[in-house]
Design a protein around this motif. Structure first.
Motif, PDB file in Angstrom:
ATOM      1  N   GLY A 129       0.800  -1.224   0.000  1.00  0.00           N
ATOM      2  CA  GLY A 129       0.000   0.000   0.000  1.00  0.00           C
ATOM      3  C   GLY A 129       0.832   1.274   0.000  1.00  0.00           C
ATOM      4  N   PRO A 164      -3.689  16.312   6.653  1.00  0.00           N
ATOM      5  CA  PRO A 164      -4.897  15.622   7.099  1.00  0.00           C
ATOM      6  C   PRO A 164      -6.146  16.492   7.053  1.00  0.00           C
ATOM      7  CG  PRO A 164      -3.603  16.300   8.980  1.00  0.00           C
ATOM      8  CD  PRO A 164      -2.900  16.832   7.768  1.00  0.00           C
ATOM      9  N   THR A 214      -7.705  19.887  11.300  1.00  0.00           N
ATOM     10  CA  THR A 214      -7.519  18.615  11.998  1.00  0.00           C
ATOM     11  C   THR A 214      -6.341  18.661  12.967  1.00  0.00           C
ATOM     12  OG1 THR A 214      -6.263  17.824  10.107  1.00  0.00           O
ATOM     13  CG2 THR A 214      -8.547  17.139  10.219  1.00  0.00           C
ATOM     14  N   TYR A 220      -2.215   2.883 -12.018  1.00  0.00           N
ATOM     15  CA  TYR A 220      -2.422   1.538 -11.470  1.00  0.00           C
ATOM     16  C   TYR A 220      -3.579   0.853 -12.212  1.00  0.00           C
ATOM     17  CZ  TYR A 220       0.728   2.767  -7.681  1.00  0.00           C
ATOM     18  OH  TYR A 220       1.831   3.134  -6.967  1.00  0.00           O
ATOM     19  N   GLU A 262      -7.105  -9.665   3.800  1.00  0.00           N
ATOM     20  CA  GLU A 262      -6.679  -8.276   4.046  1.00  0.00           C
ATOM     21  C   GLU A 262      -7.318  -7.293   3.089  1.00  0.00           C
ATOM     22  OE1 GLU A 262      -2.940  -6.656   5.923  1.00  0.00           O
ATOM     23  OE2 GLU A 262      -2.210  -8.319   4.713  1.00  0.00           O
ATOM     24  N   LEU A 263      -7.363  -7.669   1.804  1.00  0.00           N
ATOM     25  CA  LEU A 263      -8.013  -6.804   0.812  1.00  0.00           C
ATOM     26  C   LEU A 263      -9.485  -6.650   1.159  1.00  0.00           C
ATOM     27  CD1 LEU A 263      -6.714  -7.868  -2.721  1.00  0.00           C
ATOM     28  CD2 LEU A 263      -6.192  -5.805  -1.434  1.00  0.00           C
ATOM     29  N   ALA A 278      -9.931  -4.474   4.134  1.00  0.00           N
ATOM     30  CA  ALA A 278      -9.591  -3.080   3.816  1.00  0.00           C
ATOM     31  C   ALA A 278     -10.699  -2.439   2.979  1.00  0.00           C
ATOM     32  CB  ALA A 278      -8.263  -3.013   3.073  1.00  0.00           C
ATOM     33  N   GLY A 320     -12.139  16.712   7.099  1.00  0.00           N
ATOM     34  CA  GLY A 320     -10.811  16.210   7.465  1.00  0.00           C
ATOM     35  C   GLY A 320     -10.769  14.698   7.348  1.00  0.00           C
ATOM     36  N   PHE A 322      -9.703  13.005   4.072  1.00  0.00           N
ATOM     37  CA  PHE A 322      -8.297  12.756   3.744  1.00  0.00           C
ATOM     38  C   PHE A 322      -7.879  11.358   4.182  1.00  0.00           C
ATOM     39  CE2 PHE A 322      -8.624  17.242   3.406  1.00  0.00           C
ATOM     40  CZ  PHE A 322      -7.699  17.600   2.446  1.00  0.00           C
ATOM     41  N   TYR A 371      -6.286   8.111   1.854  1.00  0.00           N
ATOM     42  CA  TYR A 371      -5.134   7.235   2.075  1.00  0.00           C
ATOM     43  C   TYR A 371      -5.564   5.769   2.131  1.00  0.00           C
ATOM     44  CZ  TYR A 371      -3.297  11.828   3.009  1.00  0.00           C
ATOM     45  OH  TYR A 371      -2.977  13.150   2.880  1.00  0.00           O
ATOM     46  N   GLU A 415      -5.985   4.813  -1.510  1.00  0.00           N
ATOM     47  CA  GLU A 415      -4.698   4.662  -2.194  1.00  0.00           C
ATOM     48  C   GLU A 415      -4.034   3.326  -1.834  1.00  0.00           C
ATOM     49  OE1 GLU A 415      -3.197   9.233  -2.928  1.00  0.00           O
ATOM     50  OE2 GLU A 415      -2.584   8.211  -1.097  1.00  0.00           O
ATOM     51  N   ARG A 416      -4.176   2.912  -0.577  1.00  0.00           N
ATOM     52  CA  ARG A 416      -3.575   1.628  -0.181  1.00  0.00           C
ATOM     53  C   ARG A 416      -4.187   0.485  -0.978  1.00  0.00           C
ATOM     54  NH1 ARG A 416      -2.960   3.179   5.281  1.00  0.00           N
ATOM     55  NH2 ARG A 416      -4.943   2.286   5.907  1.00  0.00           N
ATOM     56  N   LEU A 417      -5.519   0.538  -1.149  1.00  0.00           N
ATOM     57  CA  LEU A 417      -6.182  -0.510  -1.941  1.00  0.00           C
ATOM     58  C   LEU A 417      -5.691  -0.491  -3.380  1.00  0.00           C
ATOM     59  CD1 LEU A 417      -9.792  -0.190  -0.554  1.00  0.00           C
ATOM     60  CD2 LEU A 417      -8.581  -2.367  -0.789  1.00  0.00           C
ATOM     61  N   LYS A 476      -2.998   0.456  -4.671  1.00  0.00           N
ATOM     62  CA  LYS A 476      -1.603   0.039  -4.886  1.00  0.00           C
ATOM     63  C   LYS A 476      -1.413  -1.458  -4.677  1.00  0.00           C
ATOM     64  CE  LYS A 476       0.305   4.537  -3.690  1.00  0.00           C
ATOM     65  NZ  LYS A 476       0.761   5.360  -2.565  1.00  0.00           N
ATOM     66  N   ASN A 477      -2.458  -2.157  -4.270  1.00  0.00           N
ATOM     67  CA  ASN A 477      -2.329  -3.587  -3.988  1.00  0.00           C
ATOM     68  C   ASN A 477      -2.862  -4.438  -5.126  1.00  0.00           C
ATOM     69  OD1 ASN A 477      -1.553  -4.994  -1.206  1.00  0.00           O
ATOM     70  ND2 ASN A 477      -2.082  -2.839  -0.815  1.00  0.00           N
ATOM     71  N   PRO A 478      -1.995  -5.276  -5.718  1.00  0.00           N
ATOM     72  CA  PRO A 478      -2.500  -6.203  -6.742  1.00  0.00           C
ATOM     73  C   PRO A 478      -3.460  -7.212  -6.112  1.00  0.00           C
ATOM     74  CG  PRO A 478      -0.077  -6.233  -6.609  1.00  0.00           C
ATOM     75  CD  PRO A 478      -0.572  -5.459  -5.439  1.00  0.00           C
TER      76      PRO A 478
END
Lengths: 182, 362
Positions: free
Chosen positions: A53, A168, A172, B279, B295-296, B299, B330, B333, B337, B340-342, B344-346
């Motif tokens: 990630g 953030p 925040t 991606y 995990e996927l 998530a 807020g 945001f 993130y 984005e983590r998802l 970037k994961n194949p």
């Protein structure tokens, strides 16, 4: 052929002869990267999902490869992988934990590299390793890419956003940091 | 416009409330597609494309707030709107305008995705007095046009708002200031909104309501058909996206907008678009795409639940607690993130196809 390259070649040849015939030079890069990720999970305490990630796995892999050489990296990853296989076949995680501790972190050859990999994931910085034969004085620590810095695991480990990056959101800053290690 | 006409679809305050709720759905429906394409861009690449899509997505958020302000101003009850099960569409979806010639989906940044974005922001003009909805056969449209033939649909989002504006005028003619019976304390005003996307407008009367709705129309399509800019002399969404297809910026002359570039003839700097620095995410993913990958799966579930929670918080802010909007935004945001983590994961075993966030459960 300079003396360092020659030594590396000799070392690899001897390793092949004395490693019980187990080949170390023929790992496919995809396999190597898989071992690297598994190794990184063990070293950092973060899951594979979280490591991928960050989007930095390929860059970190190539950074290590460029700095310590492909052969040494393969040897390190193969050592880890063998421990991993042993632990899995015996269904005993302690084999892996102890192996990483004694055979890798305490090893003269691998210890500094493994520590460097931890630092790379946590602070996105590569530090010089004297034992690779490079002149450590001529190489200084460097952040491997602008995108890597905010992805350092340090920030999520301590539950803050990386200073000056990953804002953030307005206001925040008045909220408490939230610490998650997952 | 003097009074309610036969062709107009909004004949009562209830109709108006219904249409404004649909407006909030339309504004929101564009946000997940824009966000998905945006976050599929590899960090450090396509800087221009990233900025362009981001600037539009931020304005869609503003539009959602403006539509909510109008809704509150005319006495609408916001509860169970953003938090209702149907508020988040099932992608791919038609827009609640009723048009079916294109569907909006969740996909990576690509020329096809930009084509869809251009369709979302397309424009057309209808003369006063003429019906705004066209008699186009439509299927599966989300909008059951109230008290009208459900086969009708709006060519563009701008025309959908034109209908609302007609309705507002007509109802104001009948009711006068009683139409604006909402509590002004419920308005999201500039102190509750940190914007980089045009002005937030406090809606308390006909003038401010029209201003708010016109801003939504113009930011999308431009102020006058045949120009590239809106009333704030900024490039409209349609032409912002058009730049990505051309790899060239339009120039808007801030001092004399009529000297700006003509549609389809940009003269600004050129820039490279790297369609490969993206991606390769799964289009319109479902939770079942991640079965067998704990995990996927978790998530994606966490993202979905955080997203619903985010919408519920926004609704709470619109429901008389404007001071809670900033902390809620807020939270957006954090969603970024997580997304984005998802991305970037194949997905293992899917031949290099990456995961992507899920906004609504199957």
């Amino acid at each position: 052929m300079n003396i360092q390259v020659w030594f590396r070649w000799l070392y690899a040849a001897l390793w092949r002869i004395f490693s019980g015939g187990q080949p170390i030079m023929n790992l496919a890069q995809s396999e190597m990267k898989e071992y690297f990720l598994d190794f990184s999970v063990a070293l950092t305490g973060f899951s594979k999902f979280n490591l991928l990630g960050t989007g930095q796995a390929d860059l970190y892999y190539s950074t290590i490869e460029q700095n310590i050489g492909n052969e040494l990296l393969q040897e390190l990853l193969q050592t880890f992988h063998n421990l991993d296989l042993k632990a899995k076949s015996a269904n005993d995680q302690s084999i892996l934990d102890k192996g990483i501790s004694f055979d890798i972190l305490d090893s003269k050859k691998f210890g500094a590299i493994a520590c460097n990999i931890i630092k790379l994931w946590y602070v996105a910085t590569w530090y010089p390793i004297p034992q690779t034969g490079q002149d450590s004085n001529s190489q200084k620590p460097f952040i491997v890419s602008p995108q890597a810095y905010p992805e350092g695991l340090l920030w999520s480990a301590i539950g803050v956003n990386p200073p000056a990056a990953k804002a953030p959101g307005y206001g925040t800053w008045s909220e408490k940091p939230s610490v998650t290690l997952s | 416009m003097t009074s309610s006409q036969e062709n107009d679809l909004i004949q009562s305050v209830d109709d108006l409330h219904f249409y404004l709720k649909q407006a909030m759905m339309i504004e929101h429906a564009t946000i997940p597609p824009y966000m998905t394409a945006l976050y599929s861009i590899k960090p450090g690449s396509n800087i221009e494309a990233f900025q362009i899509i981001r600037s539009v997505a931020v304005e869609e958020m503003l539009h959602l707030v403006l539509a909510a302000n109008v809704y509150n101003a005319v006495g609408g009850d916001i509860r169970n709107t953003l938090s209702s099960d149907e508020f988040i569409p099932k992608y791919p979806t038609t827009l609640p305008t009723g048009e079916t010639d294109f569907k909006v989906g969740l996909g990576k940044f690509s020329p096809e995705t930009i084509d869809t974005f251009l369709s979302i922001e397309r424009s057309k003009e209808v003369d006063e007095g003429q019906p705004i909805v066209g008699p186009r056969p439509s299927q599966n449209n989300l909008l059951a046009v109230r008290d009208a033939n459900p086969q009708y649909s709006f060519y563009s989002i701008g025309l959908f708002y034109a209908e609302i504006i007609r309705g507002l005028y007509a109802l104001y003619q009948e009711m006068g200031d009683d139409l604006f019976c909402g509590d002004p304390q419920r308005q999201i005003t500039p102190e509750y909104y940190y914007d980089g996307a045009g002005d937030i407008i406090k809606v308390t009367d006909l003038t401010s309501a029209i201003r708010a709705l016109t801003m939504i129309q113009e930011q999308g399509e431009g102020s006058v058909i045949g120009t590239i800019y809106d009333a704030e002399r900024l490039l409209s969404h349609y032409y912002r996206f058009d730049q990505l297809k051309r790899g060239q910026y339009y120039i808007v002359d801030q001092d004399n907008p009529s000297n700006s570039d003509q549609p389809n003839q940009p003269t600004g700097d050129t820039f490279a678009v790297d369609w490969d620095a993206v991606y390769p995410i799964k289009e319109n993913p479902k939770l079942s795409d991640y079965s067998g990958e704990p995990e996927l799966h978790s998530a994606a579930q966490e993202f979905q639940s955080a997203y619903s929670d985010f919408l519920a918080k926004i609704e709470y802010a619109f429901d008389g607690h404007p001071e809670t909007l900033l902390p809620a935004v807020g939270g957006m945001f954090k969603l970024k993130y997580q997304a984005e983590r998802l991305i970037k994961n194949p997905i293992p075993g899917r031949d290099g196809m990456n995961a992507a966030p899920i906004y609504r459960l199957d």
